[in-house]
Scaffold this motif. Structure first.
Motif, short mmCIF file in Angstrom:
data_model
loop_
_atom_site.label_atom_id
_atom_site.label_comp_id
_atom_site.label_asym_id
_atom_site.label_seq_id
_atom_site.Cartn_x
_atom_site.Cartn_y
_atom_site.Cartn_z
N THR A 232 -3.01 0.15 -6.74
CA THR A 232 -2.99 -1.12 -7.44
C THR A 232 -4.41 -1.54 -7.77
O THR A 232 -5.39 -0.94 -7.33
N GLU A 233 -4.50 -2.57 -8.57
CA GLU A 233 -5.81 -3.08 -8.94
C GLU A 233 -6.17 -4.30 -8.12
O GLU A 233 -5.27 -5.06 -7.69
N LYS A 234 -7.41 -4.50 -7.94
CA LYS A 234 -7.91 -5.66 -7.21
C LYS A 234 -7.31 -6.93 -7.79
O LYS A 234 -7.27 -7.11 -9.00
N GLY A 235 -6.83 -7.79 -6.89
CA GLY A 235 -6.26 -9.06 -7.32
C GLY A 235 -4.75 -9.05 -7.49
O GLY A 235 -4.13 -10.11 -7.61
N LYS A 236 -4.15 -7.89 -7.48
CA LYS A 236 -2.69 -7.79 -7.66
C LYS A 236 -1.95 -8.07 -6.36
O LYS A 236 -2.51 -8.04 -5.27
N ASN B 201 -5.81 -12.35 7.43
CA ASN B 201 -6.03 -13.64 6.76
C ASN B 201 -4.72 -14.06 6.10
O ASN B 201 -3.71 -13.36 6.21
N ASP B 202 -4.76 -15.19 5.41
CA ASP B 202 -3.51 -15.73 4.85
C ASP B 202 -3.05 -15.01 3.59
O ASP B 202 -2.05 -15.39 2.99
N ARG B 203 -3.74 -13.97 3.17
CA ARG B 203 -3.23 -13.17 2.05
C ARG B 203 -2.13 -12.23 2.52
O ARG B 203 -1.38 -11.69 1.69
N PHE B 204 -2.05 -12.04 3.81
CA PHE B 204 -1.06 -11.12 4.38
C PHE B 204 0.10 -11.93 4.96
O PHE B 204 -0.11 -12.91 5.69
N ARG C 38 -3.32 -11.07 -3.78
CA ARG C 38 -4.72 -10.97 -4.25
C ARG C 38 -5.44 -9.84 -3.53
O ARG C 38 -6.44 -10.04 -2.84
N THR C 39 -4.90 -8.65 -3.68
CA THR C 39 -5.44 -7.51 -2.94
C THR C 39 -6.93 -7.30 -3.20
O THR C 39 -7.44 -7.58 -4.29
N GLU C 40 -7.59 -6.81 -2.17
CA GLU C 40 -9.02 -6.50 -2.24
C GLU C 40 -9.21 -5.03 -1.89
O GLU C 40 -8.36 -4.41 -1.25
N ARG C 41 -10.34 -4.48 -2.29
CA ARG C 41 -10.60 -3.06 -2.04
C ARG C 41 -10.56 -2.76 -0.54
O ARG C 41 -10.14 -1.68 -0.12
N GLY C 42 -10.97 -3.70 0.27
CA GLY C 42 -10.95 -3.52 1.72
C GLY C 42 -9.56 -3.46 2.32
O GLY C 42 -9.42 -3.11 3.50
N ASP C 43 -8.54 -3.77 1.53
CA ASP C 43 -7.16 -3.67 2.01
C ASP C 43 -6.65 -2.24 1.95
O ASP C 43 -5.57 -1.94 2.48
N LEU D 51 -1.92 2.59 0.78
CA LEU D 51 -2.28 1.63 -0.25
C LEU D 51 -3.72 1.87 -0.69
O LEU D 51 -4.63 1.94 0.15
N THR D 52 -3.90 2.01 -1.99
CA THR D 52 -5.24 2.15 -2.56
C THR D 52 -5.45 1.02 -3.56
O THR D 52 -4.66 0.87 -4.50
N VAL D 53 -6.49 0.24 -3.31
CA VAL D 53 -6.82 -0.87 -4.20
C VAL D 53 -8.08 -0.49 -4.98
O VAL D 53 -9.14 -0.26 -4.39
N LEU D 54 -7.93 -0.40 -6.27
CA LEU D 54 -9.05 0.02 -7.12
C LEU D 54 -9.94 -1.15 -7.55
O LEU D 54 -9.47 -2.30 -7.60
#
Lengths: 117, 112
Positions: free
Chosen positions: A13-17, A62-65, A81-86, A114-117
């Motif tokens: 996925t892309e960052k932020g998705k 954090n609260d994104r999860f 709001r996925t981040e590359r660190g996820d 999961l790969t966040v680009l």
């Protein structure tokens, strides 16, 4: 089912998705766990369900999860709001109800990468 | 939750017995010791669990001394397919559940 099933096996996925990862535990197992594993590291605890309720969510970073298990079987891990660190492998495990003694024995799925680009 | 310490890696040869020791100095009275094995691209798999003395199953043996401050996983006559990461965990089930915390594990390399 015969084992713990996780879908998708791979997700890019892309960052932020927004991302959802699904876990189908062994039939009859009331306890369900989510872990996150980065390359070369041991599994990192995220959240644990006993039945429908989250008995311990202290590992969520954090609260994104967020994770749900509305009917006490299938669980969904949701990441906003996925981040590359996820980027990691997300593992799900289940076990029978808490034993009165001993320690829970977990059966793991193969994981969702999961790969966040 | 009791912290565990185990070697980062070990090497062995096919046919040898491998012993992996785990330290858990702060183990509590109710805690059990559980070992998992993990192959690449798979989730960890339960190997063995014990409370004291010795436990043996078809895969491994687990030796726990009287003070329970350490434990040793013994794999008899390893083969190449035993190359994996081995995790030692300490904890107990009970009200509220069991978090099941993993450390970094021991990477075992079995050579031909």
């Amino acid at each position: 089912g015969a084992g713990v099933s996780q879908t998708p096996s791979n997700k890019v996925t892309e960052k932020g998705k927004y991302v959802e990862l699904r876990c189908d535990p062994i039939s009859g197992h009331t306890a369900l766990y989510w872990y996150r594993q980065s390359l070369g590291q041991g599994p990192e605890f995220l959240i644990y369900f006993q039945g429908t309720g989250a008995a311990d969510d202290s590992g969520l970073p954090n609260d994104r999860f967020f994770a749900v298990r509305p009917e006490g079987s299938v669980s969904t891990l949701k990441i906003q709001r996925t981040e590359r660190g996820d980027s990691a492998v997300y593992l799900c495990a289940s076990s029978p109800r808490d034993s009165s003694s001993g320690a829970n024995v977990l059966t793991f799925g193969a994981g969702s990468r999961l790969t966040v680009l | 939750l009791a912290k565990t310490t185990q070697p980062i890696s070990m090497d062995s040869y096919e046919g040898q017995e491998v012993n992996i020791t785990c330290s858990h100095n702060n183990i509590a009275t109710n805690d059990y010791i559980t070992w998992y094995q993990q192959f690449p691209s798979q989730g960890p798999r339960f190997i063995i669990q014990g409370y004291k003395t010795k436990v043996t199953n078809e895969v491994a043996s687990l030796f726990i001394p009287a003070d329970r401050k350490s434990s040793t996983l013994s794999l008899p006559r390893v083969s190449l397919s035993d190359t994996a990461v081995y995790y030692c965990l300490v904890g107990a089930a009970g009200t509220g559940g069991f978090k099941t915390i993993f450390g970094a594990g021991t990477r075992l390399f079995v050579k031909a």
